[in-house]
Design an enzyme around this catalytic site. Structure first.
Site, PDB file in Angstrom:
ATOM      1  N   SER A  10       0.822  -1.213   0.000  1.00  0.00           N
ATOM      2  CA  SER A  10       0.000   0.000   0.000  1.00  0.00           C
ATOM      3  C   SER A  10       0.856   1.262   0.000  1.00  0.00           C
ATOM      4  O   SER A  10       1.955   1.274   0.543  1.00  0.00           O
ATOM      5  CB  SER A  10      -0.856   0.080   1.268  1.00  0.00           C
ATOM      6  OG  SER A  10      -1.425  -1.147   1.583  1.00  0.00           O
ATOM      7  N   ASP A 111       4.420 -11.172   4.087  1.00  0.00           N
ATOM      8  CA  ASP A 111       3.605 -10.969   5.293  1.00  0.00           C
ATOM      9  C   ASP A 111       2.165 -11.305   4.902  1.00  0.00           C
ATOM     10  O   ASP A 111       1.528 -10.541   4.172  1.00  0.00           O
ATOM     11  CB  ASP A 111       3.722  -9.509   5.761  1.00  0.00           C
ATOM     12  CG  ASP A 111       3.002  -9.271   7.085  1.00  0.00           C
ATOM     13  OD1 ASP A 111       2.378 -10.222   7.610  1.00  0.00           O
ATOM     14  OD2 ASP A 111       3.062  -8.141   7.590  1.00  0.00           O
ATOM     15  N   ASP A 116      -6.146 -10.126  12.818  1.00  0.00           N
ATOM     16  CA  ASP A 116      -5.480 -10.106  14.117  1.00  0.00           C
ATOM     17  C   ASP A 116      -6.518 -10.393  15.190  1.00  0.00           C
ATOM     18  O   ASP A 116      -7.704 -10.114  14.999  1.00  0.00           O
ATOM     19  CB  ASP A 116      -4.841  -8.723  14.332  1.00  0.00           C
ATOM     20  CG  ASP A 116      -3.639  -8.794  15.264  1.00  0.00           C
ATOM     21  OD1 ASP A 116      -3.361  -9.879  15.807  1.00  0.00           O
ATOM     22  OD2 ASP A 116      -2.984  -7.759  15.449  1.00  0.00           O
ATOM     23  N   ASN A 144       1.230 -13.106  12.017  1.00  0.00           N
ATOM     24  CA  ASN A 144       1.029 -13.030  13.465  1.00  0.00           C
ATOM     25  C   ASN A 144       0.369 -14.352  13.895  1.00  0.00           C
ATOM     26  O   ASN A 144       0.126 -15.234  13.067  1.00  0.00           O
ATOM     27  CB  ASN A 144       0.223 -11.779  13.849  1.00  0.00           C
ATOM     28  CG  ASN A 144      -1.144 -11.722  13.176  1.00  0.00           C
ATOM     29  OD1 ASN A 144      -1.755 -12.752  12.913  1.00  0.00           O
ATOM     30  ND2 ASN A 144      -1.616 -10.523  12.892  1.00  0.00           N
ATOM     31  N   GLN A 145       0.095 -14.494  15.168  1.00  0.00           N
ATOM     32  CA  GLN A 145      -0.450 -15.766  15.665  1.00  0.00           C
ATOM     33  C   GLN A 145      -1.727 -16.164  14.929  1.00  0.00           C
ATOM     34  O   GLN A 145      -1.883 -17.300  14.477  1.00  0.00           O
ATOM     35  CB  GLN A 145      -0.733 -15.656  17.166  1.00  0.00           C
ATOM     36  CG  GLN A 145      -1.456 -16.886  17.704  1.00  0.00           C
ATOM     37  CD  GLN A 145      -1.637 -16.867  19.211  1.00  0.00           C
ATOM     38  OE1 GLN A 145      -0.860 -16.226  19.915  1.00  0.00           O
ATOM     39  NE2 GLN A 145      -2.641 -17.562  19.700  1.00  0.00           N
ATOM     40  N   SER A 181       3.767 -11.544  16.460  1.00  0.00           N
ATOM     41  CA  SER A 181       3.196 -11.257  17.775  1.00  0.00           C
ATOM     42  C   SER A 181       2.258 -12.393  18.150  1.00  0.00           C
ATOM     43  O   SER A 181       1.598 -12.970  17.284  1.00  0.00           O
ATOM     44  CB  SER A 181       2.453  -9.914  17.773  1.00  0.00           C
ATOM     45  OG  SER A 181       1.411  -9.928  16.830  1.00  0.00           O
ATOM     46  N   VAL A 220       3.996  -1.608  24.662  1.00  0.00           N
ATOM     47  CA  VAL A 220       3.615  -0.209  24.844  1.00  0.00           C
ATOM     48  C   VAL A 220       2.099  -0.155  24.742  1.00  0.00           C
ATOM     49  O   VAL A 220       1.510  -0.776  23.853  1.00  0.00           O
ATOM     50  CB  VAL A 220       4.280   0.685  23.773  1.00  0.00           C
ATOM     51  CG1 VAL A 220       3.779   2.107  23.868  1.00  0.00           C
ATOM     52  CG2 VAL A 220       5.795   0.631  23.910  1.00  0.00           C
ATOM     53  N   ALA A 222      -0.517   1.134  23.471  1.00  0.00           N
ATOM     54  CA  ALA A 222      -1.136   1.911  22.395  1.00  0.00           C
ATOM     55  C   ALA A 222      -1.196   1.008  21.172  1.00  0.00           C
ATOM     56  O   ALA A 222      -0.496   0.004  21.107  1.00  0.00           O
ATOM     57  CB  ALA A 222      -0.297   3.148  22.090  1.00  0.00           C
ATOM     58  N   ASP A 229       4.402  -3.917   8.919  1.00  0.00           N
ATOM     59  CA  ASP A 229       5.094  -3.682   7.648  1.00  0.00           C
ATOM     60  C   ASP A 229       6.561  -3.320   7.886  1.00  0.00           C
ATOM     61  O   ASP A 229       7.449  -3.763   7.152  1.00  0.00           O
ATOM     62  CB  ASP A 229       4.397  -2.552   6.871  1.00  0.00           C
ATOM     63  CG  ASP A 229       2.913  -2.850   6.666  1.00  0.00           C
ATOM     64  OD1 ASP A 229       2.567  -4.019   6.471  1.00  0.00           O
ATOM     65  OD2 ASP A 229       2.107  -1.908   6.731  1.00  0.00           O
TER      66      ASP A 229
END
Ligand code: ADP
Ligand code: PLP
Ligand code: ZN
Length: 366
Positions: A10, A111, A116, A144-145, A181, A220, A222, A229
């Site tokens: 993108s 990726d 998620d 990711n998982q 993650s 963190v 947030a 990416d």
């Protein structure tokens, strides 16, 4: 030695996701980046509004044909991310296969962006394309998982499950798999985010081995966009420099992420501090309790992070009134936290950390 990457991702006018998250960091590290923008949006889709155009499979082919006609379709890496359209993704597979024929050493870094936390944010019909066609031609895969679970049809509840899933993914194609993650609890406590990696290698004597690692990084509080990416782009770069050492490549990758995220959250909190209007409107009630204050003029003298406690000076311009007071004011609802624009990754400002990251995360060999 020149190293050229074809990055199909993108583009956003404002902010950092997809190619905007990958190109600058890769260029800073010396890679030539040829980018095809799979979409051109005003900004990422986490904002209240977004507008823009989507590149079709046919338009992707046209761009590739142009490159090919000039005989400059020689690449060392292909990098792909967020894709919503099955025929676009199938065209990507065709391009990968053709470029691999031209350069058998080409590394495809994929990726498989699908979702998620248990929900998909691309159409469900993209899953079989990733599972049955894309993963087979990928060399480095960064799900990711949730994406790893979708691709293998297994659920991950323990580290052993995750290692088994990565083994299944190896059998589907890629020699390097990193779960970027997971929901697994870190041995260091729930303040840490766990990622896992697995790399198949052939030793100099021809025997085979697998390096498996766990990476724990401080969480963190947030939600960042574009970090996936950036992660994949940095894994490409650092595994180029450490092709047989996933531990070293991941430590550098995650350290870059850490520095960028830290700079981003620090900046977001700073701009919240000078973001007086919403705070002042929250203080509106004060002007009623202090009648001298006709026109409310608030000067924020100091601030304590997230809780929105502040020492403020109220200045009533119309009457000669001035008062310094302590306000422990909890902002209600939205506005308390940084918004998507304030959380755009501080990429340009992180140039030095990208070039030469201080290693702040040590991976564990499993
Ligand atoms: P994905 O869902 O594709 O794994 P994320 O953006 O959630 O993508 O995570 C990619 C990487 O970004 C993580 O491995 C981690 O290094 C970093 N990251 C993202 N969000 C956070 C966060 N809130 N705190 C710490 N690191 C984060
Ligand atoms: N591309 C676009 C257009 C997006 O809107 C997003 C996320 O909103 C992404 C890519 C992926 O971002 P991330 O790296 O956080 O998965
Ligand atoms: Zn992702």
């Amino acid at each position: 030695m020149e190293c050229r990457v074809l990055s199909i991702q993108s583009h956003v006018v404002r902010g950092y996701v997809g190619n905007k998250s990958a190109t600058f960091p890769l260029q800073v590290l010396g890679f030539e980046v040829d980018s095809i923008n799979s979409v051109q949006f005003s900004n990422h889709t986490g904002y209240a509004h977004w507008k823009g155009q989507v590149l079709t499979a046919e338009e992707l082919n046209v761009l590739y044909e142009g490159i090919k006609l000039n005989n400059v379709n020689h690449y060392d890496y292909i990098l792909t991310g967020y894709t919503r359209d099955t025929s676009f993704l199938e065209t990507v597979v065709d391009i990968v296969q053709e470029l691999k024929r031209l350069n058998p050493k080409l590394v495809y870094v994929c990726d498989p962006v699908m979702g998620d936390q248990g929900s998909m944010y691309v159409p469900e019909n993209i899953l079989p394309v990733y599972r049955d066609q894309v993963v087979a031609v990928a060399d480095i895969l960064t799900p990711n998982q949730f994406e790893a679970e979708l691709l293998t049809g297994r659920t991950i509840s323990t580290e052993k499950d995750a290692l088994d899933v990565m083994e299944l993914l190896h059998q589907m194609g890629p020699d390097t798999v990193v779960l970027t993650s997971t929901d697994l609890t870190s041995p260091h406590g729930d303040q840490f985010l766990v990622a896992l990696g697995s790399q198949k290698m052939v030793r100099t004597d021809g025997s085979k081995s697998t390096q498996k690692i766990r990476i724990e990084m401080p969480k963190v509080d947030a939600v960042f966009v574009g970090t996936g990416d950036l992660f994949t782009a940095m894994l490409l770069a650092w595994s180029h420099h450490h092709p047989n050492d996933l531990k070293a490549a991941c430590e550098k990758t995650v350290s870059v992420l850490h520095h960028v995220i830290k700079r981003t959250i620090t900046y977001a909190n700073e701009i919240l501090q000078v973001c007086k209007p919403s705070f002042i409107s929250g203080l509106g009630g004060w002007s009623q309790t202090i009648p001298q204050v006709k026109k409310l003029d608030v000067e924020v003298l100091s601030w304590r992070g997230y809780t929105w406690s502040a020492v403020v000076r109220l200045v009533g311009r119309t009457a000669k009134f001035s008062k310094t007071t302590e306000a422990a004011y909890e902002m209600a609802g939205p506005g308390k936290r940084p918004n998507p624009a304030q959380l755009e990754l501080r990429m340009v400002q992180s140039k030095k950390d990208i070039e030469d990251p201080d290693i702040v995360v040590e991976a564990t060999i499993l």
